[in-house]
Design a protein around this motif. Sequence first.
Motif, short mmCIF file in Angstrom:
data_model
loop_
_atom_site.label_atom_id
_atom_site.label_comp_id
_atom_site.label_asym_id
_atom_site.label_seq_id
_atom_site.Cartn_x
_atom_site.Cartn_y
_atom_site.Cartn_z
N THR A 20 0.83 -1.21 0.07
CA THR A 20 -0.06 0.00 0.12
C THR A 20 0.75 1.24 0.05
N GLN A 21 2.10 1.20 0.72
CA GLN A 21 3.08 2.53 0.64
C GLN A 21 3.57 2.57 -0.77
N LEU A 22 4.03 1.49 -1.10
CA LEU A 22 4.41 1.55 -2.63
C LEU A 22 3.29 2.18 -3.73
N SER A 23 2.13 1.87 -3.57
CA SER A 23 1.13 2.20 -4.30
C SER A 23 0.89 3.59 -4.18
N ASN A 27 2.01 6.35 -7.02
CA ASN A 27 0.85 6.86 -7.46
C ASN A 27 0.27 5.74 -8.58
N THR A 28 0.31 4.56 -8.21
CA THR A 28 -0.16 3.37 -9.05
C THR A 28 -1.01 2.47 -8.40
N ASP A 34 0.95 -4.87 -6.63
CA ASP A 34 0.77 -6.51 -6.07
C ASP A 34 1.46 -7.30 -7.09
N ALA A 35 0.86 -7.03 -8.49
CA ALA A 35 1.52 -8.04 -9.53
C ALA A 35 2.89 -7.78 -9.94
#
Length: 78
Positions: A20-23, A27-28, A34-35
């Motif tokens: 969730t932090q990476l997302s 901004n993805t 996850d993929a």
Amino acid sequence: MASMIQVRDLLALRGRMEATQLSHFLNTPQPMIDAMLERLEAMGKAIRIQEEPNSCLSGSCKSCPEGKACLREWWALR
């Protein structure tokens, strides 16, 4: 839209992060992150770090109706 290289680079800079932090940082959309993380794991570039079920501070994970959804999962580079 982020690339797998950007995901890898952010993990290299931050050490370990949740999906969730990476997302949020890139901004993805979460399913795309996850993929990418699963693909990096399959390639042997990243590892999944899961929290132990007995480390729940509140003790309510055992009776959680969402199936231990409160347990955190991090990603890091190998």
